[in-house]
Design an enzyme around this catalytic site. Structure first.
Site, PDB file in Angstrom:
ATOM      1  N   HIS A 137     -17.127 -23.009 -75.109  1.00 35.89           N
ATOM      2  CA  HIS A 137     -18.308 -23.553 -74.878  1.00 35.89           C
ATOM      3  C   HIS A 137     -19.503 -23.253 -75.981  1.00 35.89           C
ATOM      4  CE1 HIS A 137     -21.678 -24.789 -71.597  1.00 35.89           C
ATOM      5  NE2 HIS A 137     -21.819 -25.390 -72.629  1.00 35.89           N
ATOM      6  N   HIS A 188     -21.656 -26.077 -78.547  1.00 32.42           N
ATOM      7  CA  HIS A 188     -21.975 -27.373 -79.231  1.00 32.42           C
ATOM      8  C   HIS A 188     -22.247 -27.281 -80.813  1.00 32.42           C
ATOM      9  CE1 HIS A 188     -22.905 -28.897 -75.046  1.00 32.42           C
ATOM     10  NE2 HIS A 188     -23.032 -27.475 -74.860  1.00 32.42           N
ATOM     11  N   HIS A 234     -20.232 -30.299 -68.191  1.00 36.46           N
ATOM     12  CA  HIS A 234     -21.162 -29.444 -67.610  1.00 36.46           C
ATOM     13  C   HIS A 234     -21.375 -29.722 -66.004  1.00 36.46           C
ATOM     14  CE1 HIS A 234     -21.496 -28.744 -72.012  1.00 36.46           C
ATOM     15  NE2 HIS A 234     -22.592 -28.157 -71.828  1.00 36.46           N
ATOM     16  N   GLU A 242     -25.245 -26.066 -64.014  1.00 39.58           N
ATOM     17  CA  GLU A 242     -26.215 -25.295 -64.924  1.00 39.58           C
ATOM     18  C   GLU A 242     -27.420 -25.432 -64.133  1.00 39.58           C
ATOM     19  OE1 GLU A 242     -26.867 -27.150 -68.691  1.00 39.58           O
ATOM     20  OE2 GLU A 242     -27.699 -25.123 -69.548  1.00 39.58           O
TER      21      GLU A 242
HETATM   22  N1  ADE Z   1     -26.165 -29.832 -75.024  1.00 43.70           N
HETATM   23  C1  ADE Z   1     -26.364 -28.608 -75.667  1.00 43.70           C
HETATM   24  N2  ADE Z   1     -26.397 -27.736 -75.189  1.00 43.70           N
HETATM   25  C2  ADE Z   1     -26.444 -27.925 -73.600  1.00 43.70           C
HETATM   26  C3  ADE Z   1     -26.442 -27.358 -72.392  1.00 43.70           C
HETATM   27  N3  ADE Z   1     -26.690 -25.887 -72.276  1.00 43.70           N
HETATM   28  N4  ADE Z   1     -26.414 -28.220 -71.422  1.00 43.70           N
HETATM   29  C4  ADE Z   1     -26.491 -29.353 -71.264  1.00 43.70           C
HETATM   30  N5  ADE Z   1     -26.424 -30.017 -72.513  1.00 43.70           N
HETATM   31  C5  ADE Z   1     -26.209 -29.348 -73.647  1.00 43.70           C
HETATM   32 ZN    ZN Z   2     -23.422 -26.357 -73.214  1.00 46.41          ZN
END
Ligand code: ADE
Ligand code: ZN
Length: 331
Positions: free
Chosen positions: A14, A16, A194, A197
């Site tokens: 995970h 980005h 995702h 969260e």
């Molecule tokens: N884009 C980058 N980080 C993210 C995250 N933690 N949750 C959703 N979108 C994201």
């Molecule tokens: Zn993320």
């Protein structure tokens, strides 16, 4: 213990790539691309990283990504991540990128992926770090825009392992992207999303049932739904948990309040990841160390979570076996 953590063969699921843009690199790339930033120094940029929730972070994160224009910018970004990874014994990474953040401002999909792909090749040959790419759709944008992004990805099917879903969660349930994910699976892509969260457990159910995901990114709110916890454990659906991110974005007040150990004890396949390390104060090893400090996790916990990451990766059985062997010889 620090030494044990350092030597573990790490697999990150995970991450980005736009979230690895360190302020110093943001400045350097802005300068060579003739882009004016509203900050005067890297230090000032860092001071702006005070987040109250996911959206407050995303606003700054999308702004930072605006400096990325040329293929070389994407190469430099990814190469810096791999070099950092090498110092932490990173062995494999499955990397998200957000094409729409770039195509919306006129940077082509091809430019982005060529830069990333070249860095991946160099990471493999020069650093012995393997990696895979996951195209993420921005869920605050329309399903039509996501479908268009999927079309742009099709010529690069061999360079992309999966599609994912990120950005502002609440108000943009997985259901919105069912058709896009159906189409992606028809073309042979694996799927992740995702969910849970900031959003409710229902979004995790939707990701499983409608998007048929192999893994859930974050997923920490599953704990509110006992039946869901049972299903995740039984079906071995891994959660890619990001401890420092969760604290920075106030999903948990402090690292001591994080529920990762509770999830582990419920036999969910949790893994440790960094999400957007340049923004949240740490790469994968700092996330391991934060859990050691904050929750007092033991060797067996870190062994289990590292093993979970190897098993939940999209590597072949043969490659998993090799990494499991590397893991098993660390004492
Ligand atoms: N884009 C980058 N980080 C993210 C995250 N933690 N949750 C959703 N979108 C994201
Ligand atoms: Zn993320």
């Amino acid at each position: 213990m620090e030494n044990y953590i350092q030597r573990l063969p790490k697999v990150e699921l995970h991450l980005h790539i736009e979230g690895t843009l360190e302020p110093e690199m943001m400045f350097a790339i802005a300068q060579r691309n003739g882009i004016a930033l509203k900050y005067r120094s890297a230090e000032e940029v860092r001071q702006a990283y005070q987040f109250t929730n996911l959206q407050s972070f995303l606003d700054i994160y999308y702004e930072g990504a605006q400096v990325l224009i040329h293929e070389q910018d994407f190469y430099d970004l990814a190469w810096a991540y791999f070099q950092k990874g090498k110092t932490q014994n990173l062995r494999h990474a499955e990397i998200f990128f957000d094409p729409q953040t770039h195509t919306e401002r006129g940077v082509s999909f091809d430019t982005v992926i060529h830069g990333l792909h070249r860095a991946q090749q160099d990471a493999l040959s020069q650093l012995d770090i393997s990696s895979k790419l996951i195209v993420c759709f921005l869920r605050h944008l329309s399903a039509e825009s996501a479908m268009q992004t999927l079309k742009q990805a099709l010529p690069y099917k061999d360079w992309i392992i999966a599609v994912g879903l990120d950005s502002s969660e609440v108000g943009h349930p997985p259901a919105k992207f069912k058709e896009v994910f159906d189409e992606a699976r028809r073309h042979g892509f694996l799927t992740v999303a995702h969910a849970g969260e900031e959003g409710p457990p229902e979004y995790i159910w939707e990701a499983l049932q409608l998007l048929q995901v192999q893994r859930i990114d974050h997923g920490v709110r599953c704990i509110e739904d006992e039946a869901l916890v049972k299903k995740l454990a039984q079906d071995k659906i891994a959660l890619t948990v990001c401890p420092l991110s969760n604290v920075k974005l106030r999903v948990f007040n402090t690292i001591h309040d994080h529920n990762i150990k509770k999830l582990l004890d419920k036999e969910i396949a949790v893994t440790i990841n960094s999400d957007d390390p340049a923004y949240f104060g740490g790469y994968i090893e700092e996330n391991y160390l934060a859990l050691r400090e904050g929750l007092g996790l033991q060797k067996q916990d870190f062994y289990q979570m590292t093993s979970n990451a190897i098993q939940a990766s999209f590597l072949s059985q043969e490659e998993k076996k090799r990494l499991m062997h590397e893991l098993d010889v660390v004492q």
